[in-house]
Enzyme design. Structure first.
Site, PDB file in Angstrom:
ATOM      1  CE  LYS A  75      -3.793  -1.190   2.098  1.00  0.00           C
ATOM      2  NZ  LYS A  75      -4.240  -1.812   3.331  1.00  0.00           N
ATOM      3  NE  ARG A 125      -6.850   1.740   3.974  1.00  0.00           N
ATOM      4  CZ  ARG A 125      -7.274   1.830   2.724  1.00  0.00           C
ATOM      5  NH1 ARG A 125      -6.803   2.752   1.920  1.00  0.00           N
ATOM      6  NH2 ARG A 125      -8.153   0.982   2.258  1.00  0.00           N
ATOM      7  N   GLY A 144      -6.517 -11.164   6.795  1.00  0.00           N
ATOM      8  CA  GLY A 144      -6.282 -11.840   8.070  1.00  0.00           C
ATOM      9  C   GLY A 144      -5.648 -10.891   9.060  1.00  0.00           C
ATOM     10  CG  MET A 188      -4.755  -4.339  12.267  1.00  0.00           C
ATOM     11  SD  MET A 188      -4.960  -3.088  13.502  1.00  0.00           S
ATOM     12  CE  MET A 188      -5.613  -1.769  12.541  1.00  0.00           C
ATOM     13  NE  ARG A 233      -5.945  -4.616  -3.737  1.00  0.00           N
ATOM     14  CZ  ARG A 233      -6.451  -4.957  -2.576  1.00  0.00           C
ATOM     15  NH1 ARG A 233      -5.674  -5.297  -1.595  1.00  0.00           N
ATOM     16  NH2 ARG A 233      -7.737  -4.972  -2.377  1.00  0.00           N
ATOM     17  CG  HIS A 272      -4.554 -46.077  -6.979  1.00  0.00           C
ATOM     18  ND1 HIS A 272      -5.909 -46.201  -7.233  1.00  0.00           N
ATOM     19  CD2 HIS A 272      -3.922 -46.639  -8.011  1.00  0.00           C
ATOM     20  CE1 HIS A 272      -6.069 -46.831  -8.376  1.00  0.00           C
ATOM     21  NE2 HIS A 272      -4.881 -47.125  -8.861  1.00  0.00           N
ATOM     22  CB  SER A 283      12.761 -40.885 -15.207  1.00  0.00           C
ATOM     23  OG  SER A 283      11.565 -40.183 -14.967  1.00  0.00           O
ATOM     24  CB  THR A 317       9.656 -36.589  -7.119  1.00  0.00           C
ATOM     25  OG1 THR A 317       8.652 -36.341  -8.093  1.00  0.00           O
ATOM     26  CG2 THR A 317      11.002 -36.124  -7.620  1.00  0.00           C
ATOM     27  CB  CYS A 334       8.032 -39.280 -14.573  1.00  0.00           C
ATOM     28  SG  CYS A 334       8.672 -40.718 -13.697  1.00  0.00           S
ATOM     29  CE1 TYR A 368      11.269 -37.087 -18.378  1.00  0.00           C
ATOM     30  CE2 TYR A 368      13.523 -37.196 -19.230  1.00  0.00           C
ATOM     31  CZ  TYR A 368      12.444 -37.795 -18.580  1.00  0.00           C
ATOM     32  OH  TYR A 368      12.526 -39.077 -18.130  1.00  0.00           O
TER      33      TYR A 368
HETATM   34  C1  PEP Z   1       7.014 -41.919  -8.604  1.00  0.00           C
HETATM   35  O1  PEP Z   1       7.202 -42.681  -7.661  1.00  0.00           O
HETATM   36  O2  PEP Z   1       7.274 -40.702  -8.572  1.00  0.00           O
HETATM   37  C2  PEP Z   1       6.426 -42.425  -9.855  1.00  0.00           C
HETATM   38  C3  PEP Z   1       6.285 -41.645 -10.900  1.00  0.00           C
HETATM   39  O3  PEP Z   1       5.980 -43.712  -9.845  1.00  0.00           O
HETATM   40  P1  PEP Z   1       4.586 -44.193  -9.195  1.00  0.00           P
HETATM   41  O4  PEP Z   1       3.829 -42.965  -8.800  1.00  0.00           O
HETATM   42  O5  PEP Z   1       3.903 -44.970 -10.241  1.00  0.00           O
HETATM   43  O6  PEP Z   1       5.057 -45.009  -8.037  1.00  0.00           O
END
Ligand code: PEP
Ligand code: MG
Length: 866
Positions: A21, A90, A99, A101, A325, A439, A748, A751, A815, A835
């Site tokens: 502000k 303000r 959130g 004042m 803003r 899943h 790959s 994660t 992936c 990638y």
């Molecule tokens: C992962 O574990 O990140 C992955 C892509 O394999 P999945 O989710 O099929 O275990």
């Protein structure tokens, strides 16, 4: 160091110090806009306040008083004296933060200054209304007293026969004393310091802390305080107050959009007591003011190079701007405004790319509920936003029954791979258990279906076929509406807005594709997914989960036979049947992708996930194999893992049963050969092994599948290019990445599993205890949604460096679900992966986020919502 600034001493680049502000008001003053004068107490003063044990120091107090003196001189008015100076106070953090004042108006009024005000304005109604409003706001905001108490008091007083304004003021102050035990502060300076103190204190109130936690805002930023001369929108019929955007925040159309109220002050617009007028009407009521406002709004937009959200007040026909803003906008408007501004020459493409919040883009593809409809709907409960989109359908508690009636929403305790058919037929999915990488969520995202996970408030009664949530009983067949953006579940049908994948979005995405460095691939297991992801711009497939293929149609019975039979001949026959099915599946997917990379991941889940669970299916299995039901049950129990996520799964399956991966490798290469012969000459099949823990294990499996591939190539008398790579999903694989890299063409990062195995947190169970981790500030982000850079990210970085040290040309990607998360993509850009791969509906998010990540990393272009 200076802690208090006049408006003419700052500018927009000082937002960290002056708050959003304050910085913007200083900037507006600098470019000569009509801004009531004022001062800003900096965020540094707020930090000092906490350092000094929540006290305003004498030094700061003196500095404020000096600036206040200057303000009196600038305005020619007196704080607490004749010709009174009244101020608004303000809060203003560097990042807009609901959130905390907010605003106190008319500060400086007391019995004496009220009289002086009447002398100046000759209107006691106006002065006393302003005075009472001040008492009400001060009591609410500084002392936390519910404003309804003051509304009720006013109503009660107005009903009295001998009502006078003075009596109302007196009653208000008495109420204040009754509740707080103190007299209402009369002295303006005392009022001011109490207000400043309350603003600093509100930086650390619970709501503000939670907001910062959710939005990942640094707790140490502190807030500034803006003290500004009051102008009075409630003075007369030629006065008023309003809020307007320089473009329509919902459609993005380039015209002023807003509303105002005549003879009103600040909060009246939002309070909803009087209905504001659309801004166009100002053209008739105060035409000169309208023309001037339009001119200034354009000027501000040009200056700030963004759509503006402006607050203004008109006092007796004179226009003042009180705040500006960058305006919040719908995802549709964000894209349109970005594209329009480039075409108008206001922004470069690079600047425009930064102005769209990538994570909101799926809304354009799925549509959303209409805001008006949400406001009227009954909210039953809230889970986690598992997969973007919205869905309306009839509740169904069994995947099998999901296909009996169209338009179902599958509500399950948790989903299993067996439910895949039901999921594919349902409009949306709700689970009671499981997090955003469970899943159900993964499968739903893959299919572009809306999904709400982890809604623990639901109690399902399978026998009665009903659920209890939010005090309601919802029976199977009743309609509900669910939002995968917010995790909200509503009763009945909530009206939808239309999906909007239009020419602006296409143009915008093309700019991002041209700029980004990271390749964006898709996670796709079916030709339909692959087609969809390709249409959004995916560059091939980064993860095809082959297990999902076995849950389509009746294929499941073949794999069950292969797993459960003890007869070598039967096993061989089942394997051969699986081989034919897989070959067909791969051919179909390869044909859709046509050219480039398709990474096929060999079987990953524990075998028992494929096995029958319901009694009638076990019976059917017994009949197929010609053994007793008890025998089938015994074999199923034998295959069960105590700890399935760390059990007999991933490439462990190929160490104990090499024929499985051999069969899959054969199917992949045979399918590729046929497709290449049919004209897909640029197709590149890549085979990926899951859950590898070391080089020896990898070599063992690779030897087997390479032997099989060689046989296929010899049988067909052909040579085609293919690659073999590994997922990086275990800490050990990451630590030994230099050894592993010798034997593979690519890495790959999976994660999802890497987060699970690094943190030792189950991806399906962590939802049960994570909330407390965020609320207590132990973790800032949900590690299964946004990469834990410090821990899991460290392994990603290390493995990337080790892998490239051994093999500089090694292709490296990711992936897991993080491949579609903008913040994680920033990190993957910074460690220079090649990638990211994500579900088809996240492909657009990833393309835009990858372009933004590159601009941030290499060109220093960034953007802050203020
Ligand atoms: C992962 O574990 O990140 C992955 C892509 O394999 P999945 O989710 O099929 O275990
Ligand atoms: Mg995995």
């Amino acid at each position: 160091m200076k802690k208090v600034y006049s408006f003419n001493e700052g500018n927009k680049s000082m937002i960290n110090l002056l708050g959003g502000k304050g910085g913007n008001l200083a900037e507006m003053t600098k470019i000569g806009l009509p801004i009531p004068e004022g001062i800003i107490i900096s965020t540094q003063a707020c930090k000092d306040y906490y350092k000094d044990g929540e006290k305003i120091s004498k030094v700061l107090e003196d500095e404020i008083l000096v600036k206040l003196d200057e303000l009196q001189k600038q305005t020619g008015k007196n704080f607490g004296g004749k010709n009174p100076l009244l101020v608004s106070v303000r809060s203003g953090a560097p990042i807009s933060m609901p959130g905390m004042m907010d605003t106190i108006l008319n500060l400086g009024l007391n019995d004496k200054t009220a009289q002086y005000m009447i002398e100046v304005f000759k209107d006691s109604d106006f002065v006393y209304q302003s005075y009472y409003r001040f008492i009400q706001m001060f009591s609410e905001i500084v002392m936390g007293i519910d404003k309804e108490i003051f509304f009720d008091l006013k109503k009660e007083m107005l009903e009295k026969d001998n009502y006078t304004h003075q009596q109302l003021i007196k009653a208000g102050k008495e109420k204040y004393r009754e509740i707080t035990g103190h007299d209402f502060p009369e002295e303006p300076k005392e009022q001011l310091f109490m207000a400043i103190n309350a603003i600093f204190k509100s930086w650390n109130n619970e709501r503000a802390k939670i907001y910062r936690n959710i939005h990942k805002i640094d707790d140490n930023l502190g807030t500034a305080v803006v003290v500004q001369q009051m102008v009075f929108g409630n003075l007369n019929e030629k006065s008023g107050t309003g809020v307007a955007f320089t473009r329509d925040p919902s459609s993005g159309e380039n015209h002023i959009f807003g509303e105002y109220l005549l003879k009103a002050q600040g909060e009246d617009i939002v309070a909803g007591i009087r209905t504001p007028e659309p801004i166009e009407k100002l053209k008739e009521q105060l035409p000169d003011v309208y023309i001037e406002f339009s001119k200034l709004a354009k000027k501000l937009e040009q200056h700030n190079k963004d759509m503006q959200d402006i607050e203004f007040t008109i006092e007796n026909g004179k226009l003042y701007l009180l705040q500006t803003r960058n305006g919040k906008r719908s995802p549709y408007a964000a894209v349109k405004i970005a594209v329009d501004m480039v075409e108008e020459g206001l922004l470069t493409k690079e600047e425009a790319i930064m102005k769209v919040d990538a994570s909101t883009l799926p809304q354009l593809l799925h549509g959303n509920f209409k805001q008006e409809a949400i406001e009227k709907a009954v909210l039953l409960g809230k889970g986690l936003p598992g997969s973007a989109g919205v869905a309306i359908g009839r509740v169904m508690f069994s995947a099998e029954r999901a296909d009996i009636r169209a338009m179902t929403i599958l509500v399950r305790e948790e989903t299993s791979p067996e439910d895949i058919k039901g999921i594919s037929l349902a409009q949306g999915i709700v689970t009671v258990k499981g997090g955003v990488t469970s899943h159900g969520a993964v499968v739903a995202r893959g299919m572009g279906k809306c999904c709400v996970t982890g809604c623990a408030a639901i109690k399902i009664n399978d026998i009665k076929r009903e659920m209890y949530i939010g005090g309601y009983t919802v029976k199977e067949g009743d309609f509900i509406s669910i939002s995968g953006y917010t995790g909200e579940i509503y009763l009945g049908k909530v009206e939808l807005s239309a999906p909007q994948f239009d020419k602006n979005l296409k143009k915008f995405v093309k700019w991002c594709q041209d700029i980004k460095r990271l390749k964006v691939r898709m996670n796709a297991d079916t030709p339909a997914d692959a087609k969809l992801g390709k249409s959004f711009g995916a560059e091939g497939i980064g993860l095809c989960r082959t297990e999902h293929m076995f849950f389509q149609k009746d294929k499941i019975w073949t794999i069950r036979q292969m797993i459960l039979s003890n007869e070598p001949k039967e096993v061989k026959a089942a394997l051969e049947k699986m081989h034919q099915m897989q070959k067909e599946d791969f051919k179909n997917i390869f044909t859709v992708v046509e050219e480039g990379t398709v990474i096929v991941r060999l079987l990953d889940p524990p075998l028992h996930e494929f096995l029958p669970k319901e009694a009638k299916d076990k019976q059917k299995m017994a009949e197929i194999l010609g053994v007793s039901l008890e025998e089938i049950e015994r074999r199923i129990v034998n295959l069960k893992d105590e700890n399935p996520m760390l059990g007999h799964r991933g490439c462990r399956l190929a160490v104990t049963r090499p024929e499985l991966y051999n069969m899959q490798a054969r199917a992949i290469i045979e399918a590729a050969i046929e497709c290449i012969k049919n004209g897909c000459t640029k197709l590149l099949p890549e085979i990926m092994l899951p859950l590898i823990i070391g080089a020896k294990e990898l070599q063992f499996i690779k030897r087997n599948i390479e032997g099989e591939i060689k046989r296929v190539l010899q049988e067909n008398n052909i040579n085609i290019e293919y690659k073999i790579g590994t997922m990086m999903e275990t800490p050990r694989a990451c630590l030994l990445a230099d050894e592993i890299a010798r034997d593979v063409d690519f890495f790959s990062f999976g994660t999802n599993d890497l987060t699970q195995t690094t943190m030792g947190l189950s991806r399906d169970d962590s939802v049960k205890f994570m909330t407390e981790y965020y609320e207590n500030g132990i973790l800032k982000v949900e590690p299964f949604a946004t990469i834990d850079e410090r821990g899991v990210g460290k392994l990603v970085k290390l493995a990337t460096e080790l892998g490239r040290r051994t093999k500089p040309e090694l292709e490296i990607g990711i992936c897991g679900e993080h491949g579609g998360d903008p913040q994680s993509i920033d990190f993957f850009e910074s460690v220079k992966l090649d990638y990211v791969s994500c579900s088809p509906f996240r492909v657009l998010v990833a393309i835009v986020a990858a372009a933004q990540a590159k601009l941030k990393a290499y060109k220093g272009i960034d953007y802050k919502w203020i």
